[in-house]
Scaffold this motif. Sequence first.
Motif, PDB file in Angstrom:
ATOM      1  N   SER A 113       0.812  -1.210   0.000  1.00 51.11           N
ATOM      2  CA  SER A 113       0.000   0.000   0.000  1.00 51.11           C
ATOM      3  C   SER A 113       0.850   1.266   0.000  1.00 51.11           C
ATOM      4  CB  SER A 113      -0.933  -0.013   1.217  1.00 51.11           C
ATOM      5  OG  SER A 113      -1.744   1.129   1.242  1.00 51.11           O
ATOM      6  N   PHE A 114       1.927   1.260   0.768  1.00 46.24           N
ATOM      7  CA  PHE A 114       2.754   2.472   0.823  1.00 46.24           C
ATOM      8  C   PHE A 114       3.697   2.570  -0.367  1.00 46.24           C
ATOM      9  CE2 PHE A 114       0.777   2.773   4.827  1.00 46.24           C
ATOM     10  CZ  PHE A 114       0.787   4.124   5.149  1.00 46.24           C
ATOM     11  N   SER A 115       3.960   1.466  -1.044  1.00 39.86           N
ATOM     12  CA  SER A 115       4.675   1.541  -2.318  1.00 39.86           C
ATOM     13  C   SER A 115       3.792   2.169  -3.386  1.00 39.86           C
ATOM     14  CB  SER A 115       5.140   0.150  -2.760  1.00 39.86           C
ATOM     15  OG  SER A 115       6.094  -0.377  -1.861  1.00 39.86           O
ATOM     16  N   VAL A 116       2.502   1.790  -3.386  1.00 37.73           N
ATOM     17  CA  VAL A 116       1.540   2.403  -4.308  1.00 37.73           C
ATOM     18  C   VAL A 116       1.510   3.909  -4.124  1.00 37.73           C
ATOM     19  CG1 VAL A 116      -0.934   2.659  -4.783  1.00 37.73           C
ATOM     20  CG2 VAL A 116       0.056   0.381  -4.592  1.00 37.73           C
ATOM     21  N   LEU A 117       1.611   4.356  -2.884  1.00 38.88           N
ATOM     22  CA  LEU A 117       1.484   5.781  -2.581  1.00 38.88           C
ATOM     23  C   LEU A 117       2.663   6.590  -3.106  1.00 38.88           C
ATOM     24  CD1 LEU A 117      -0.818   7.222  -1.232  1.00 38.88           C
ATOM     25  CD2 LEU A 117       0.383   7.054   0.953  1.00 38.88           C
ATOM     26  N   LEU A 118       3.721   5.916  -3.547  1.00 39.10           N
ATOM     27  CA  LEU A 118       4.843   6.635  -4.157  1.00 39.10           C
ATOM     28  C   LEU A 118       4.522   7.082  -5.586  1.00 39.10           C
ATOM     29  CD1 LEU A 118       7.872   4.448  -2.987  1.00 39.10           C
ATOM     30  CD2 LEU A 118       6.851   6.444  -1.866  1.00 39.10           C
ATOM     31  N   LEU A 119       3.574   6.401  -6.235  1.00 38.16           N
ATOM     32  CA  LEU A 119       3.268   6.718  -7.637  1.00 38.16           C
ATOM     33  C   LEU A 119       2.736   8.139  -7.810  1.00 38.16           C
ATOM     34  CD1 LEU A 119       1.704   3.323  -8.821  1.00 38.16           C
ATOM     35  CD2 LEU A 119       4.109   4.047  -8.859  1.00 38.16           C
ATOM     36  N   PRO A 120       1.772   8.597  -6.992  1.00 39.11           N
ATOM     37  CA  PRO A 120       1.328   9.986  -7.142  1.00 39.11           C
ATOM     38  C   PRO A 120       2.452  11.000  -6.941  1.00 39.11           C
ATOM     39  CG  PRO A 120      -0.259   8.756  -5.846  1.00 39.11           C
ATOM     40  CD  PRO A 120       0.939   7.863  -6.005  1.00 39.11           C
ATOM     41  N   LEU A 121       3.388  10.681  -6.049  1.00 39.20           N
ATOM     42  CA  LEU A 121       4.517  11.594  -5.829  1.00 39.20           C
ATOM     43  C   LEU A 121       5.400  11.678  -7.073  1.00 39.20           C
ATOM     44  CD1 LEU A 121       5.546  10.473  -2.218  1.00 39.20           C
ATOM     45  CD2 LEU A 121       4.073  12.389  -2.865  1.00 39.20           C
ATOM     46  N   LEU A 122       5.686  10.525  -7.669  1.00 41.64           N
ATOM     47  CA  LEU A 122       6.506  10.504  -8.886  1.00 41.64           C
ATOM     48  C   LEU A 122       5.812  11.232 -10.029  1.00 41.64           C
ATOM     49  CD1 LEU A 122       7.688   6.805  -8.633  1.00 41.64           C
ATOM     50  CD2 LEU A 122       9.197   8.801  -8.538  1.00 41.64           C
ATOM     51  N   LEU A 123       4.505  11.058 -10.146  1.00 48.64           N
ATOM     52  CA  LEU A 123       3.769  11.707 -11.231  1.00 48.64           C
ATOM     53  C   LEU A 123       3.663  13.210 -10.994  1.00 48.64           C
ATOM     54  CD1 LEU A 123       1.203   8.870 -11.634  1.00 48.64           C
ATOM     55  CD2 LEU A 123       2.688   9.692 -13.464  1.00 48.64           C
ATOM     56  N   GLU A 124       3.592  13.621  -9.731  1.00 48.38           N
ATOM     57  CA  GLU A 124       3.607  15.058  -9.434  1.00 48.38           C
ATOM     58  C   GLU A 124       4.945  15.665  -9.844  1.00 48.38           C
ATOM     59  OE1 GLU A 124       3.174  18.168  -5.663  1.00 48.38           O
ATOM     60  OE2 GLU A 124       2.572  16.064  -5.416  1.00 48.38           O
ATOM     61  N   ARG A 125       6.028  14.962  -9.538  1.00 48.86           N
ATOM     62  CA  ARG A 125       7.357  15.447  -9.951  1.00 48.86           C
ATOM     63  C   ARG A 125       7.467  15.490 -11.473  1.00 48.86           C
ATOM     64  NH1 ARG A 125      12.357  15.770  -7.094  1.00 48.86           N
ATOM     65  NH2 ARG A 125      13.971  16.439  -8.551  1.00 48.86           N
ATOM     66  N   ASN A 126       6.892  14.477 -12.112  1.00 53.89           N
ATOM     67  CA  ASN A 126       6.952  14.407 -13.571  1.00 53.89           C
ATOM     68  C   ASN A 126       6.195  15.568 -14.225  1.00 53.89           C
ATOM     69  OD1 ASN A 126       7.700  12.774 -16.023  1.00 53.89           O
ATOM     70  ND2 ASN A 126       5.489  12.833 -16.292  1.00 53.89           N
ATOM     71  N   ASN A 127       5.174  16.063 -13.579  1.00 52.05           N
ATOM     72  CA  ASN A 127       4.430  17.198 -14.126  1.00 52.05           C
ATOM     73  C   ASN A 127       5.298  18.446 -14.252  1.00 52.05           C
ATOM     74  OD1 ASN A 127       2.054  15.755 -14.372  1.00 52.05           O
ATOM     75  ND2 ASN A 127       1.264  16.373 -12.371  1.00 52.05           N
ATOM     76  N   ARG A 128       6.379  18.477 -13.471  1.00 54.70           N
ATOM     77  CA  ARG A 128       7.308  19.619 -13.543  1.00 54.70           C
ATOM     78  C   ARG A 128       8.505  19.337 -14.431  1.00 54.70           C
ATOM     79  NH1 ARG A 128       7.499  19.556  -7.875  1.00 54.70           N
ATOM     80  NH2 ARG A 128       9.764  19.392  -8.015  1.00 54.70           N
TER      81      ARG A 128
END
Length: 274
Positions: A92-107
């Motif tokens: 579950s907490f590995s899944v929660l890393l995906l939104p963080l990576l995608l937020e960084r990718n937006n920049r």
Amino acid sequence: MNTKETLNKLKQDTTMIQHADIDSMLALMFAEIGSTDAELRDSIIYSLFSEMIVYQPLTIQQLHEIREKALSHEGMFYKIGERNTDSVFTRSFSVLLLPLLLERNNREYFLVEDQIQEIKQAILRYLSEEKDFRGYIAEKGWGHALAHISDAIESISEHRWTVLESSSILDRLKTILQSDDTILTNQEEERILIAIMPMIIHQLIDKSILEGWIQSLADFESTNDTAKDYVILHNTKTFLSALYFRLKKHPSLHTDTNLIENAFDQLKQRFYLS
């Protein structure tokens, strides 16, 4: 100084991160990402991942290593399929890393299209294979796999989900909502709606498909076990209630909320509710 003390010191003063051995720090965090110590896992490690992935000057290689680890059998697919075990925290907490990576990718746009597609396919696979949807777990804190995967779905821009994928997400969410294993009591329905409402608003989910899906929720097949049927009934009613009020806020969608009212009437008749 133990792992918790070391990482908490960095959390308390994030300027120290720039002078730390990032690779060693990440290895330490991944080693404990599934800890049953809620403070270490949630308040310290996840907070540090959030700070580092979104704001700290990690290298592209380090960001990709985090992505690969999150998507691996040591991350979101660790012992996938287990129920009521502590392995859910790692997933579950590995899944929660995906939104963080995608937020960084937006920049920074460090993810190429194939890598975004890989993340999408991992999300769809996880929806099919995860079996442990406990919310708050006594003495160990949040498992919350359904909320976390919903956050991951939402973090993929709605324009990146295809019509077929959006329909598949609905089907898989229906299976989860109508599992008799877990009573959903920790606002999971709201997190699901945050994930799927952009798809509805941007018409990735056709009105007829959505209405058929709503009807199918009310038509769930009895398990012939009253206790299990009432778990499904609870989850279904809770979700439909939340969906009803969310759709009422978007009259331009022309989705017939009367259909949800009819679904409730049908459920009342089936289960002799007053």
